[in-house]
Enzyme design. Sequence first.
Site, short mmCIF file in Angstrom:
data_model
loop_
_atom_site.label_atom_id
_atom_site.label_comp_id
_atom_site.label_asym_id
_atom_site.label_seq_id
_atom_site.Cartn_x
_atom_site.Cartn_y
_atom_site.Cartn_z
N GLU A 151 1.13 -1.52 -0.01
CA GLU A 151 -0.15 -0.09 0.28
C GLU A 151 0.80 1.21 0.32
OE1 GLU A 151 -3.14 0.28 2.74
OE2 GLU A 151 -4.28 -1.42 2.12
N GLU A 308 -6.13 -8.57 -0.78
CA GLU A 308 -6.68 -8.08 0.47
C GLU A 308 -8.37 -7.90 0.94
OE1 GLU A 308 -4.67 -5.90 3.65
OE2 GLU A 308 -2.79 -5.80 2.53
C1 GLA Z 1 -4.11 -3.08 4.77
C2 GLA Z 1 -2.48 -3.06 5.20
C3 GLA Z 1 -2.40 -4.59 6.04
C4 GLA Z 1 -3.63 -4.43 7.28
C5 GLA Z 1 -4.93 -4.26 6.19
C6 GLA Z 1 -5.66 -3.72 8.41
O1 GLA Z 1 -4.57 -3.06 3.35
O2 GLA Z 1 -2.53 -3.52 3.23
O3 GLA Z 1 -1.50 -4.22 6.55
O4 GLA Z 1 -3.12 -3.39 7.71
O5 GLA Z 1 -4.86 -2.72 6.02
O6 GLA Z 1 -6.81 -3.82 7.20
#
Ligand code: GLA
Length: 701
Positions: A151, A308
């Site tokens: 991210e 995710e």
């Molecule tokens: C993001 C991050 C993860 C985690 C999630 C929690 O998407 O990439 O490492 O912190 O949020 O929702």
Amino acid sequence: MIEGKKINKILYGGDYNPEQWDEATRDEDMVLLPKAGVDIVTVNVFSWARIQPSENVYDFSDLDSIVKRITEKGINICMGTSTAAYPAWMAKKYPDILRVDFEGRRKKYGARHNACPCSPTYRKYAPKLAGKLAEHFKDQDNIVVWHINNEYGGMCYCENCEKSFRDWLRKKYGTLENLNSAWNSAFWSHTFYEWDEIVAPNELSEYQMGRRSQFPGISLDYMRFNSDMMLQNYMDERDAIKRIIPDAVCTTNMMNLFKGLDYRKWAKEVDIASWDNYPQGFTEPHYDSFAHELIRGLKDGKPFMLMEQSPSVTNWLPINSLKRPGEMRRYSYEAVAHGADTLMFFQMRQSPASSEMYHGALIDHSGRDDTRVFKECAALGEELKRIGNATLGGVAPAECAIIFDWPTWWAIEDIGGITDRVRYPDEMISYYRALYGGNVPVDIIGPESDLSKYKLVIAPTYYMVHESDKERFEEYVREGGCMLFTFYSGYVDENAHILKGGYPGTLRELIGARIEESDQLYEDMEHFYCEGIRLPEHPANTSNSFVYKKKSYPAYKLCDVMYNEGAEALAVFDEDFYRGRPAVTRNRLGNGYVYYIATSSTGEFYSQLIDDICGECGVKNVFGDRVTAADTWDGVEIALRSTGSRRVFYIINHEDMEKQTVFPFDGDELTEGKTISAGDTLRLAPKGVNIVSVQNPLGSS
Ligand code: GLA
Ligand code: ZN
């Protein structure tokens, strides 16, 4: 589809961070993960400090033992590079890695996503780590994807960034003369005579009056620069990996409608797009679908990875409500319906401590395999095995596209004078919602994308115009394509300079009208404070309305005062001094139409409009039928992925009650393994999903 890898189903799993566990827990995981149908895990996303405990020591022993266990279970690996959080020793020894924030403060060590993108230390050690990992794991066949960093986002305003910014500007403009003219620096005496007079635009410089820039030229370029620098960070790591493993599939996880980075530019450098979806429960379903389409559109409609999502709760909202029974499945299939070829969670097991210890996971703190969440995940895992490769690689055969552009987003929201009520993505989503309600496949494209495969291209607030647009758009329309523009279209060039001759600049012939003024409406703003200034309680222009097809609709946000030059008015404003001036127009150009909407209105209006326009332009719904008004939407979404020989329909009931829908083709229902005959009524369970595969009669998509 993860190209070049032998994968014949939707990969299922997610983030796995066993560096937090003892050996016994890791052993338990190897029993529980296969039980849930997990066949891919993302490892090593945040392990830099363990792998590189000091400057010259690299130690892969722990990661090796994790990889060994996973491999023995036949599970695929998405290999992280760990570079989104650097070790504390590195910050202590090389403070240039620490960011300087918007307020001008040098940060101390802490948190994550915290490296200055121009730091020489970061630029040395992050790719070095990626290269070492590639070297170490080059023969590890079950690594199907490389997950670089995590991210990417945020900004830095340090001196290294400032220096790199000047280099970036020198490359872009060549001379200070060009730069001064592009930025209109004569305004407020900003003319630069030396490159090192240019500083980063933050609260210490160009943002002394709040969050809108006092000097949009430099701010727009700083956004581009920051995005480019982070992209360079990504590319440095990717290249380090590919030098050793040329056919490595590399990606990084993007975020939902994330403004900070020009994802369209980034997409050119990733092998497969991927993103993290955290729907917040209170957004309507079309919002999630839009986000999926946006990501799918980045690689010209190719499938993406859902990197995710949470199996249950998040931990970062003020109130983190549970995904109700069936919701995780529904969100999952919604992702697949719009192009996901993997379904992955954050996370496999809940942390024993630290900031994310209450974030949902497949295995929660109890460690049990009979929790509601585990059982729902395992059931989906089973189902995915049954579905196999039925939709893998499938695309949405869209006849309609919406243009979404990051620099336009930056430019339109960072300049005083544009009404605060305009939020760039909202304008796209208003139109998307109507299309979604009518079950119309939509691609989200960029301004430079090939338009020729679409019957209708919608370009809301097409504020920033590029040099080639006029010719390309006019040719597209003359040959039979249709376009739709709205207020704030055709204002500036790529440097945020007003186009000559008034609005809509070079789009004037296309639209067949000129816009002289725009009246911003205060509606419902009696108690609205803007940067400390209380707006008048009873301003004159609180509302307006227009009649379209004999029905009156409210006008929101603003009303253009426009004069037709060839276009016909399909609706006119009812009130104020511009009463009778056009609110909706249509211009015939060659064989196509160009529509212009001079205000913003209700969902009901957009539905009616989209219904009419789709009819006129020949855009059909997923079943190949005429689109019917979306305000009759019954909570059931139908999305289509076509694989060539098969058309696979995802029928998603977003509501809590049972629904019925008549299915028009013979096909096979994949979740229950039933045969369907044309005209059968499908009974959709509350929040349920049915997937029906139909022979593609044309034999191609
Ligand atoms: C993001 C991050 C993860 C985690 C999630 C929690 O998407 O990439 O490492 O912190 O949020 O929702
Ligand atoms: Zn910096």
